[in-house]
Design an enzyme around this catalytic site. Structure first.
Site, short mmCIF file in Angstrom:
data_model
loop_
_atom_site.label_atom_id
_atom_site.label_comp_id
_atom_site.label_asym_id
_atom_site.label_seq_id
_atom_site.Cartn_x
_atom_site.Cartn_y
_atom_site.Cartn_z
N HIS A 74 0.85 -1.19 0.00
CA HIS A 74 0.00 0.00 0.00
C HIS A 74 0.89 1.24 0.00
CE1 HIS A 74 -3.86 -1.96 1.82
NE2 HIS A 74 -3.31 -2.71 0.89
N GLU A 76 0.88 3.86 1.82
CA GLU A 76 1.33 4.27 3.15
C GLU A 76 2.50 3.40 3.63
OE1 GLU A 76 -3.30 4.42 3.41
OE2 GLU A 76 -1.78 3.38 2.23
#
Length: 179
Positions: A74, A76
């Site tokens: 992801h 993040e």
């Protein structure tokens, strides 16, 4: 799911070019938005993230789950890894993460574990978001670190439109009966 050999739907969105003179939330979220456009162009869910410390960008990433075949890839998570490497420290104290959609349970947990000071996200996620959407890991009373939150608002309409248009284009591209 569209086969890996298929052509991704064309991205109709243009990147933003914010002024370097004002490094505010809109500036950094614009850069995260640009990362999300890069994700779309690589046939990834268009979520982008930027981490800044003291007004300087120390990490920028977008989802690469499909290309890496890695469920942890992801935006993040990749940005956290980049930032820790850049700082030479897993504790990202003083750092702000800007991300185009509210972090999921995995990413929210990683943000708490990495000691990010602040999270600014554009689009709330009532189904899987864990910093105010479906739940809020930040509210757990026994957690030894809490992040400051700026939830929704900063480029929210633009980031929402990008996500919705991506999934609409994916649905149109899928032949009937495939999932």
């Amino acid at each position: 799911m569209v086969s890996p050999a298929s052509t991704p739907p064309a991205c109709p969105f243009e990147k933003r070019f914010p002024s370097q003179l004002v490094r505010d939330d809109t500036f950094f979220m614009s850069l995260a938005y640009n990362q999300a456009i890069d994700a779309w162009r690589q046939d990834e869910v268009p979520i982008g993230a930027v981490i800044a410390v003291g007004g300087e960008i120390i990490a920028a990433a977008h989802n690469t789950v499909e290309s890496a075949q890695d469920p942890t890839a992801h935006a993040e998570m990749l940005a956290i890894t980049q930032a820790a490497s850049k700082l030479g420290n897993w504790r990202l104290e003083g750092a702000t993460l800007y991300v185009t959609k509210e972090p999921c349970p995995m990413c929210s947990g990683a943000l708490l574990m990495s000691r990010v000071q602040r999270v600014c996200y554009a689009v709330p996620d009532p189904k899987m978001g864990c910093l105010g959407g479906a739940t809020n890991l930040n509210d757990l009373p026994r957690v030894n670190h809490h992040v400051e939150l700026t939830a929704g608002g900063v480029l929210e309409p633009e980031c929402r439109e990008l996500l919705q248009a991506f999934f609409k284009a994916k649905r149109v591209a899928e032949p009937a009966g495939e999932s």
